[in-house]
Design an enzyme around this catalytic site. Structure first.
Site, PDB file in Angstrom:
ATOM      1  N   ASP A 134       1.607   0.319 -20.533  1.00  0.00           N
ATOM      2  CA  ASP A 134       0.221   0.787 -20.350  1.00  0.00           C
ATOM      3  C   ASP A 134       0.253   2.064 -19.519  1.00  0.00           C
ATOM      4  OD1 ASP A 134      -2.523   0.942 -20.420  1.00  0.00           O
ATOM      5  OD2 ASP A 134      -2.865  -0.638 -18.935  1.00  0.00           O
ATOM      6  N   TRP A 140       0.856  -1.183   0.000  1.00  0.00           N
ATOM      7  CA  TRP A 140       0.000   0.000   0.000  1.00  0.00           C
ATOM      8  C   TRP A 140       0.894   1.235   0.000  1.00  0.00           C
ATOM      9  CZ3 TRP A 140      -4.832   1.542  -0.801  1.00  0.00           C
ATOM     10  CH2 TRP A 140      -5.184   2.843  -0.419  1.00  0.00           C
TER      11      TRP A 140
END
Length: 360
Positions: A267, A156
């Site tokens: 991407d 995270w």
């Protein structure tokens, strides 16, 4: 939607969402809390807050059904910065397995995402892509804590606001990334996905700079064009003009000078640049492969990116690309085709317009 272990109130707490339960099982830590967060356009994603190691639910208590197993792999710390320095001109290693660690006890929060009916290698491919980027030592990426068929668990990283200094560092980092040689175009022998769409690669690896036009046409543009035609999401004229681009990719007036394969993110739209609370820009959700560097830059420009002029200026100070502006439509074409296949709308027409711009 929030899943809380040991919630009070008259009845038993509802079971946590499957990705949350699987995260707890894989990491050997109870999930105290889970909050849905943005995870892209195709996956369900959660911020999962973990209990300290050792505080497991009792078997059969209704949260997981059994005590979580200990995760495979050695204990390791976690950091979003690259794990080692590397010469940007060095050849990137061939990645055959994702870099997976278990979060240290001090890591109380992780990011988990899942996709119903995902292909068996879907999250393994993303983990391998993150490892491919990390191995270059050039750009920050999150640590991978677990990569299974049904869930991917990552470090995270607390989000923050876009920052000019972070954009400058990212521009220089991308220039160094693109200066890292890839062993082949694509990812021969390994899976790669652009969103939910699988990408093919040459059966026999090749790093020949002159091979990019054939690779890009055969493995990127034409499969996407066929999918768009088959789903009636592109018109005949636009399809013909994209075929014309494929026929002319060996013309330097269209494609630019020959370029050996470089490690690229693959991407790099703005949603995959994660601006952090500690003033960095961390790259996420890659389709990392051996590709053309201008592809990453064109994708950043397609939907806009905060501090983009600063980023591009810093990039070109390190790695100038004469004539790149004229080639932007060519390198945006595959992403417009992906959007035509997935979302329809006006993306088929935009693909045709990009093809005509690429042809001049």
């Amino acid at each position: 939607m929030t899943a809380a272990a040991g919630a009070g109130g008259g009845g038993a707490a509802p079971p946590p969402p499957r990705p949350v339960a699987r995260t707890a099982e894989l990491l050997g830590r109870r999930a105290d809390r889970a909050v849905p967060v943005g995870g892209g356009s195709i996956c369900d994603a959660y911020q999962v807050v973990l209990a300290p190691r050792g505080e497991y639910p009792a078997p059969g208590d209704g949260e997981h059904g059994s005590a979580p197993r200990e995760p495979a792999g050695a204990e390791a710390g976690h950091a979003g910065a690259p794990s080692r320095a590397a010469d940007a001109t060095a050849t990137a290693p061939h990645v055959t397995a994702p870099h997976v660690t278990a979060p240290a006890d001090s890591a109380t929060t992780v990011f988990a995402k899942a996709l119903d009916a995902a292909p068996a290698d879907f999250f393994a491919a993303e983990a391998a892509g993150l490892a491919r980027l990390r191995a270059t030592g050039t750009v920050p990426v999150p640590e991978v804590y677990a990569a299974e068929r049904d869930v991917l668990v990552l470090q995270w990283i607390e989000p923050g606001a876009p920052d000019r200094a972070a954009a400058e560092r990212l521009g220089r980092g991308l220039a160094a990334l693109h200066g890292t040689a890839a062993p082949s175009w694509g990812t021969p022998g390994e899976p790669c996905y652009l969103g939910p769409l699988p990408l093919t690669s040459p059966h026999r690896p090749t790093a020949d700079p002159a091979a990019w036009p054939g690779f890009h046409a055969e493995h990127r543009l034409l499969p996407l064009l066929r999918a768009a035609v088959d789903s009636a999401r592109i018109g005949p004229r636009d399809a013909r003009d994209i075929e014309r681009v494929c026929d002319r990719l060996d013309d330097e007036a269209v494609a630019g000078p020959p370029q050996p394969p470089a490690v690229i993110h693959g991407d790099l739209w703005s949603g995959n640049v994660h601006w952090t609370a500690d003033g960095r820009a961390v790259l996420i959700d890659p389709a990392a492969q051996g590709g053309h560097p201008e592809t990453d830059l064109a994708m950043l420009e397609l939907f806009g990116c905060p501090e983009l002029p600063v980023l591009l200026a810093a990039y070109e100070e390190v790695r100038p690309l004469p004539g790149r502006r004229a080639r932007v439509p060519l390198h945006q074409l595959q992403y417009l085709l992906v959007h035509a296949v997935l979302f329809g709308g006006g993306y088929g027409a935009e693909s045709g317009a990009a093809a005509r711009a690429a042809l001049g």
